[in-house]
Design an enzyme around this catalytic site. Structure first.
Site, PDB file in Angstrom:
ATOM      1  N   LYS A   1       0.601  12.148  -7.233  1.00  0.00           N
ATOM      2  CA  LYS A   1      -0.768  11.663  -7.013  1.00  0.00           C
ATOM      3  C   LYS A   1      -1.411  12.320  -5.804  1.00  0.00           C
ATOM      4  O   LYS A   1      -0.738  12.887  -4.929  1.00  0.00           O
ATOM      5  CB  LYS A   1      -0.763  10.129  -6.882  1.00  0.00           C
ATOM      6  CG  LYS A   1       0.010   9.545  -5.699  1.00  0.00           C
ATOM      7  CD  LYS A   1      -0.728   9.484  -4.378  1.00  0.00           C
ATOM      8  CE  LYS A   1      -1.980   8.659  -4.361  1.00  0.00           C
ATOM      9  NZ  LYS A   1      -1.696   7.213  -4.276  1.00  0.00           N
TER      10      LYS A   1
ATOM     11  N   SER B   1       0.816  -1.214   0.000  1.00  0.00           N
ATOM     12  CA  SER B   1       0.000   0.000   0.000  1.00  0.00           C
ATOM     13  C   SER B   1       0.849   1.263   0.000  1.00  0.00           C
ATOM     14  O   SER B   1       1.696   1.457   0.872  1.00  0.00           O
ATOM     15  CB  SER B   1      -0.913  -0.001   1.234  1.00  0.00           C
ATOM     16  OG  SER B   1      -1.430   1.282   1.484  1.00  0.00           O
ATOM     17  N   GLY B   2       0.574   2.150  -0.960  1.00  0.00           N
ATOM     18  CA  GLY B   2       1.273   3.423  -0.988  1.00  0.00           C
ATOM     19  C   GLY B   2       0.946   4.279   0.220  1.00  0.00           C
ATOM     20  O   GLY B   2       1.824   4.936   0.799  1.00  0.00           O
ATOM     21  N   LEU B   3      -0.332   4.276   0.626  1.00  0.00           N
ATOM     22  CA  LEU B   3      -0.732   5.026   1.814  1.00  0.00           C
ATOM     23  C   LEU B   3      -0.004   4.508   3.046  1.00  0.00           C
ATOM     24  O   LEU B   3       0.536   5.287   3.841  1.00  0.00           O
ATOM     25  CB  LEU B   3      -2.248   4.925   2.017  1.00  0.00           C
ATOM     26  CG  LEU B   3      -2.797   5.463   3.340  1.00  0.00           C
ATOM     27  CD1 LEU B   3      -2.496   6.947   3.498  1.00  0.00           C
ATOM     28  CD2 LEU B   3      -4.293   5.193   3.455  1.00  0.00           C
TER      29      LEU B   3
ATOM     30  N   GLU C   1      -2.402   3.890 -11.391  1.00  0.00           N
ATOM     31  CA  GLU C   1      -3.672   4.610 -11.446  1.00  0.00           C
ATOM     32  C   GLU C   1      -3.636   5.702 -12.507  1.00  0.00           C
ATOM     33  O   GLU C   1      -2.580   6.307 -12.751  1.00  0.00           O
ATOM     34  CB  GLU C   1      -4.020   5.184 -10.076  1.00  0.00           C
ATOM     35  CG  GLU C   1      -3.028   6.200  -9.542  1.00  0.00           C
ATOM     36  CD  GLU C   1      -3.286   6.547  -8.085  1.00  0.00           C
ATOM     37  OE1 GLU C   1      -3.709   7.694  -7.832  1.00  0.00           O
ATOM     38  OE2 GLU C   1      -3.058   5.681  -7.212  1.00  0.00           O
TER      39      GLU C   1
ATOM     40  N   ASP D   1       1.065   3.919  -7.529  1.00  0.00           N
ATOM     41  CA  ASP D   1       0.569   5.271  -7.797  1.00  0.00           C
ATOM     42  C   ASP D   1       0.440   5.483  -9.313  1.00  0.00           C
ATOM     43  O   ASP D   1      -0.159   4.664  -9.990  1.00  0.00           O
ATOM     44  CB  ASP D   1       1.472   6.309  -7.142  1.00  0.00           C
ATOM     45  CG  ASP D   1       1.492   6.182  -5.621  1.00  0.00           C
ATOM     46  OD1 ASP D   1       0.510   5.661  -5.062  1.00  0.00           O
ATOM     47  OD2 ASP D   1       2.475   6.589  -4.995  1.00  0.00           O
TER      48      ASP D   1
ATOM     49  N   ASP E   1       0.815  10.749   1.500  1.00  0.00           N
ATOM     50  CA  ASP E   1       0.634   9.870   0.341  1.00  0.00           C
ATOM     51  C   ASP E   1       0.474  10.728  -0.917  1.00  0.00           C
ATOM     52  O   ASP E   1      -0.537  10.680  -1.599  1.00  0.00           O
ATOM     53  CB  ASP E   1      -0.601   8.987   0.561  1.00  0.00           C
ATOM     54  CG  ASP E   1      -0.769   7.937  -0.528  1.00  0.00           C
ATOM     55  OD1 ASP E   1       0.233   7.586  -1.181  1.00  0.00           O
ATOM     56  OD2 ASP E   1      -1.912   7.483  -0.725  1.00  0.00           O
TER      57      ASP E   1
ATOM     58  N   ARG F   1      -5.582   0.877 -12.634  1.00  0.00           N
ATOM     59  CA  ARG F   1      -6.539   1.354 -11.639  1.00  0.00           C
ATOM     60  C   ARG F   1      -7.325   2.536 -12.213  1.00  0.00           C
ATOM     61  O   ARG F   1      -6.746   3.565 -12.557  1.00  0.00           O
ATOM     62  CB  ARG F   1      -5.789   1.757 -10.370  1.00  0.00           C
ATOM     63  CG  ARG F   1      -6.630   2.436  -9.312  1.00  0.00           C
ATOM     64  CD  ARG F   1      -5.810   2.504  -8.043  1.00  0.00           C
ATOM     65  NE  ARG F   1      -6.210   3.602  -7.164  1.00  0.00           N
ATOM     66  CZ  ARG F   1      -5.676   3.808  -5.963  1.00  0.00           C
ATOM     67  NH1 ARG F   1      -4.732   2.992  -5.512  1.00  0.00           N
ATOM     68  NH2 ARG F   1      -6.060   4.830  -5.234  1.00  0.00           N
TER      69      ARG F   1
ATOM     70  N   ASN G   1      -4.227  11.152  -2.815  1.00  0.00           N
ATOM     71  CA  ASN G   1      -4.912   9.973  -2.288  1.00  0.00           C
ATOM     72  C   ASN G   1      -6.394  10.021  -2.623  1.00  0.00           C
ATOM     73  O   ASN G   1      -7.053  11.053  -2.459  1.00  0.00           O
ATOM     74  CB  ASN G   1      -4.720   9.868  -0.776  1.00  0.00           C
ATOM     75  CG  ASN G   1      -5.281   8.577  -0.220  1.00  0.00           C
ATOM     76  OD1 ASN G   1      -6.476   8.449   0.008  1.00  0.00           O
ATOM     77  ND2 ASN G   1      -4.415   7.602  -0.005  1.00  0.00           N
ATOM     78  N   SER G   2      -6.923   8.912  -3.076  1.00  0.00           N
ATOM     79  CA  SER G   2      -8.297   8.851  -3.573  1.00  0.00           C
ATOM     80  C   SER G   2      -9.347   9.062  -2.488  1.00  0.00           C
ATOM     81  O   SER G   2     -10.492   9.401  -2.800  1.00  0.00           O
ATOM     82  CB  SER G   2      -8.540   7.495  -4.248  1.00  0.00           C
ATOM     83  OG  SER G   2      -7.618   7.291  -5.291  1.00  0.00           O
TER      84      SER G   2
ATOM     85  N   ASP H   1       1.193  -0.999  -4.893  1.00  0.00           N
ATOM     86  CA  ASP H   1       0.432   0.197  -5.215  1.00  0.00           C
ATOM     87  C   ASP H   1       1.433   1.201  -5.778  1.00  0.00           C
ATOM     88  O   ASP H   1       2.093   1.929  -5.037  1.00  0.00           O
ATOM     89  CB  ASP H   1      -0.229   0.712  -3.931  1.00  0.00           C
ATOM     90  CG  ASP H   1      -0.962   2.030  -4.125  1.00  0.00           C
ATOM     91  OD1 ASP H   1      -1.075   2.490  -5.271  1.00  0.00           O
ATOM     92  OD2 ASP H   1      -1.420   2.586  -3.111  1.00  0.00           O
TER      93      ASP H   1
ATOM     94  N   HIS I   1     -12.064   1.661  -8.632  1.00  0.00           N
ATOM     95  CA  HIS I   1     -12.057   2.292  -7.311  1.00  0.00           C
ATOM     96  C   HIS I   1     -13.299   3.158  -7.113  1.00  0.00           C
ATOM     97  O   HIS I   1     -13.791   3.771  -8.069  1.00  0.00           O
ATOM     98  CB  HIS I   1     -10.803   3.154  -7.182  1.00  0.00           C
ATOM     99  CG  HIS I   1     -10.310   3.308  -5.783  1.00  0.00           C
ATOM    100  ND1 HIS I   1     -10.859   2.649  -4.715  1.00  0.00           N
ATOM    101  CD2 HIS I   1      -9.290   4.047  -5.268  1.00  0.00           C
ATOM    102  CE1 HIS I   1     -10.203   2.966  -3.617  1.00  0.00           C
ATOM    103  NE2 HIS I   1      -9.256   3.821  -3.923  1.00  0.00           N
TER     104      HIS I   1
END
Length: 328
Positions: free
Chosen positions: A155, A81-83, A149, A122, A93, A194, A157-158, A120, A225
């Site tokens: 990026k 996970s990038g987060l 993504e 990004d 992130d 993504r 964070n979504s 992940d 997502h």
């Protein structure tokens, strides 16, 4: 007659012993499973999960220790996970951690496990050239796949409320996917596209349009997502998509949805995306608060892992045996 202090110590010892026993049993089970899996390349393991006829699950990890625990628990794959990796570094992130710093973390995670890691990635840390270089570096570290993504670098964070979420040009992102697929050396290395259309406020038509373009560009799976608290975006997409290609979802926000619904819709893989990092935050906050308040350790010692358990996770037993063999 035992004193209260002696009783407390006995309870703590019993609790620690029970935990070590349970983890030892889990370790033996995971060892037998992972030894069978380790004969299959990690890339092939991930590819098989994506093309399986059953719903598969992968669990977040953010360093070598958490990756080891994920494997021992019985998960067949890991989400890098990038987060979570950025949070563990204490940065945002937003690509504040460089890709070489992320690679260093991944190397420890990969060395410590026999199950596949899907990173992940990004946006791929730049354009097609940055992304294809990332693929080469991931393969060198035995990482099984990368998820890219369709947003802009750096990026956002979504799940960040109120944030602007600009999308990449479809053609440019499609060529980025193709560049990655044409760069990989292992034919089973997975590149997941993504789609952030729902995150950016677009509708179903745009989501399907992008997913189909990325499928044709060579993506091994589509990660669709959504930040809604209900799964309506995902349900609508799956019905329109018609099982034309593997689909991965991340139900962080719509967590109350029964997992059987994902099966019914034909989802290929579920990512539990950040819960180990969040669990660690809660545990550390509670432990620090308790020790700061008490100014002693008596109320926390039986609630944390023993030092012996940490040594076990680090593989100290192997080092002891190696020392007998190689030291005079």
């Amino acid at each position: 007659m035992l004193s209260n202090a002696a009783k407390s110590l006995a309870r703590r010892s019993l609790s620690q012993s029970s935990r070590v026993c349970v983890m030892s049993m889990a370790s033996r089970f995971a060892s037998s499973s992972s030894s069978a899996a380790s004969s299959v390349p990690k890339t092939t393991q991930l590819k098989n999960m994506l093309t399986s006829d059953k719903l598969e699950f992968i669990m977040e990890a953010h360093n070598g220790l958490s990756a080891k625990i994920v494997e021992e628990t019985g998960f067949d794959g890991i989400w890098g996970s990038g987060l979570s990796i950025s949070a563990a570094m204490g940065v945002r992130d937003s690509n504040e951690a460089s890709y070489t710093q992320v690679l260093e973390v991944l190397e420890f995670m990969s060395d410590n496990t026999d199950i596949p890691i899907l990173l992940d990635g990004d946006t791929g840390y730049g354009n097609f050239n940055n992304a294809r270089r990332l693929v080469r570096k991931l393969e060198q570290r035995n990482i099984a796949g990368v998820c890219l993504e369709d947003k802009l670098f750096p990026k956002t964070n979504s799940l960040l409320a109120g944030a602007n979420q600009p999308l990449a040009d479809i053609d440019e992102f499609s060529k980025k996917i193709t560049a990655c697929k044409e760069t990989q050396q292992d034919p089973d290395f997975c590149v997941v596209a993504r789609v952030e259309a729902f995150i950016a406020g677009w509708g179903l038509e745009e989501a399907v349009k992008r997913a189909e373009a990325y499928r044709q560009a060579g993506a091994d799976a589509i990660l669709m997502h959504s930040a809604k608290k209900d799964p309506s975006d995902i349900e609508a997409f799956m019905k329109e998509w018609g099982n034309r290609h593997p689909v991965i979802i991340v139900p962080t926000k719509y967590y109350t949805t029964p997992t059987d619904q994902f099966r019914d819709w034909g989802v290929s893989m579920v990512i539990w995306a950040n819960h180990n990092m969040r669990a660690a935050v809660t545990a550390i906050q509670n432990t620090c608060k308790q020790i700061h308040q008490d100014q002693h350790l008596m109320n926390v010692e039986d609630k944390v892992a023993s030092v012996a358990e940490v040594f076990r996770l680090q593989g100290m037993a192997e080092l002891k045996e190696a020392e007998k063999k190689y030291l005079p």
